[in-house]
Write an enzyme that holds these catalytic residues in place. Sequence first.
Site, PDB file in Angstrom:
ATOM      1  N   HIS A  68      39.051  62.449  26.778  1.00 27.05           N
ATOM      2  CA  HIS A  68      38.766  62.474  28.012  1.00 27.05           C
ATOM      3  C   HIS A  68      38.480  63.879  28.340  1.00 27.05           C
ATOM      4  O   HIS A  68      37.921  64.066  29.576  1.00 27.05           O
ATOM      5  CB  HIS A  68      39.918  61.898  28.826  1.00 27.05           C
ATOM      6  CG  HIS A  68      41.034  62.974  29.343  1.00 27.05           C
ATOM      7  ND1 HIS A  68      42.432  62.803  28.705  1.00 27.05           N
ATOM      8  CD2 HIS A  68      41.202  63.729  30.161  1.00 27.05           C
ATOM      9  CE1 HIS A  68      42.997  63.844  29.152  1.00 27.05           C
ATOM     10  NE2 HIS A  68      42.358  64.411  30.222  1.00 27.05           N
ATOM     11  N   ASP A 114      43.350  58.292  23.134  1.00 29.57           N
ATOM     12  CA  ASP A 114      42.596  59.400  23.751  1.00 29.57           C
ATOM     13  C   ASP A 114      42.514  60.853  22.834  1.00 29.57           C
ATOM     14  O   ASP A 114      43.059  61.767  22.953  1.00 29.57           O
ATOM     15  CB  ASP A 114      43.484  59.744  25.069  1.00 29.57           C
ATOM     16  CG  ASP A 114      42.829  60.847  26.005  1.00 29.57           C
ATOM     17  OD1 ASP A 114      41.477  60.985  25.566  1.00 29.57           O
ATOM     18  OD2 ASP A 114      43.564  61.171  26.912  1.00 29.57           O
ATOM     19  N   SER A 208      45.553  68.962  29.226  1.00 31.42           N
ATOM     20  CA  SER A 208      45.229  67.854  28.417  1.00 31.42           C
ATOM     21  C   SER A 208      44.536  68.145  27.106  1.00 31.42           C
ATOM     22  O   SER A 208      43.951  69.192  26.967  1.00 31.42           O
ATOM     23  CB  SER A 208      43.884  67.134  29.149  1.00 31.42           C
ATOM     24  OG  SER A 208      44.680  66.146  30.101  1.00 31.42           O
ATOM     25  N   GLY A 209      44.667  67.446  25.873  1.00 33.43           N
ATOM     26  CA  GLY A 209      44.348  67.699  24.826  1.00 33.43           C
ATOM     27  C   GLY A 209      45.023  68.617  24.118  1.00 33.43           C
ATOM     28  O   GLY A 209      45.144  68.692  22.824  1.00 33.43           O
TER      29      GLY A 209
HETATM   30  N1  ARG Z   1      44.586  64.611  32.467  1.00 29.20           N
HETATM   31  C1  ARG Z   1      45.123  66.062  32.675  1.00 29.20           C
HETATM   32  C2  ARG Z   1      44.202  66.948  32.371  1.00 29.20           C
HETATM   33  O1  ARG Z   1      43.063  66.727  32.267  1.00 29.20           O
HETATM   34  C3  ARG Z   1      46.572  66.286  31.922  1.00 29.20           C
HETATM   35  C4  ARG Z   1      47.512  65.126  32.646  1.00 29.20           C
HETATM   36  C5  ARG Z   1      49.023  65.269  32.124  1.00 29.20           C
HETATM   37  N2  ARG Z   1      49.796  65.094  32.904  1.00 29.20           N
HETATM   38  C6  ARG Z   1      50.941  64.888  33.100  1.00 29.20           C
HETATM   39  N3  ARG Z   1      51.730  64.690  34.141  1.00 29.20           N
HETATM   40  N4  ARG Z   1      51.718  65.204  31.929  1.00 29.20           N
HETATM   41  O2  ARG Z   1      44.409  68.182  32.088  1.00 29.20           O
END
Ligand code: ARG
Length: 253
Positions: A68, A114, A208-209
Amino acid sequence: MLKRAALVVGVLLAVTAGAKPVVVGGTLASATEAPWAIALNNTQSADSSGRYCGAALVRPNKIITAAHCMDEDIATYYAVQGRANLADESVGQASAISKVWIDPRYNTKDNRYDFAVLTLAKPFTGVPVLPLETRARADRNGVVPTVYGWGDTEGTGLDDTLQKAAVPDLGDKTCLAVKSYFSNGYAAATNVCAGYLNGGIDACQGDSGGPLVLNGRLLGVVSWGQGCAQAGKPGVYAETAAVAKALAPQLAR
Ligand code: ARG
């Protein structure tokens, strides 16, 4: 970043996916203790440091991140290694991305698989790489992996600076029992549920990632959550063991 993060958790959760801090409630990490922690920066980032997502160095020329994270043009990404403070360009090294592979099973309906494998234009040679966890049973209630990232701290730490936090593995049942997580596609076979039911410590937007590490191996990558560090809403990670076989050919070339 926030918009994209909200997309990932879907319309239902988007309302609460607000501007909260990165690794929320973490402590400073050094580039020496986590040399395989990679900042996957982007020239389109809303942040002047270029901060965008995290990744892990798994071969001198390969990094693993979240699928993503990959919705910008490939030319806008660059990987940074060895720079705990993203503003300090006097340390560390950077590389452009020459190739992107996104797990074909990834979809935004259930957010499973993901994973993306990126090839570095200029390999980071001489840097320790992070081995992949390949055993599904490594993901179990009670173990305590650590998450690393430059993401939001929601005011709990320095922004754009590598943070780490120990986040207990709560087991799949815990996340499956959260109604919104079940409906958002949490899957026992392909996700890791980690964090604190009381809230306070979690990964966040911009992480993320990035790597979730247990016993020196990549247990998972930061994938999604409902807000950050909220009570009853643990972090959801994409589980490396579920994709290790599919990823292997991508890491070979
Ligand atoms: N989707 C988020 C990003 O693009 C990370 C989300 C992780 N969230 C969490 N509450 N652990 O960086």
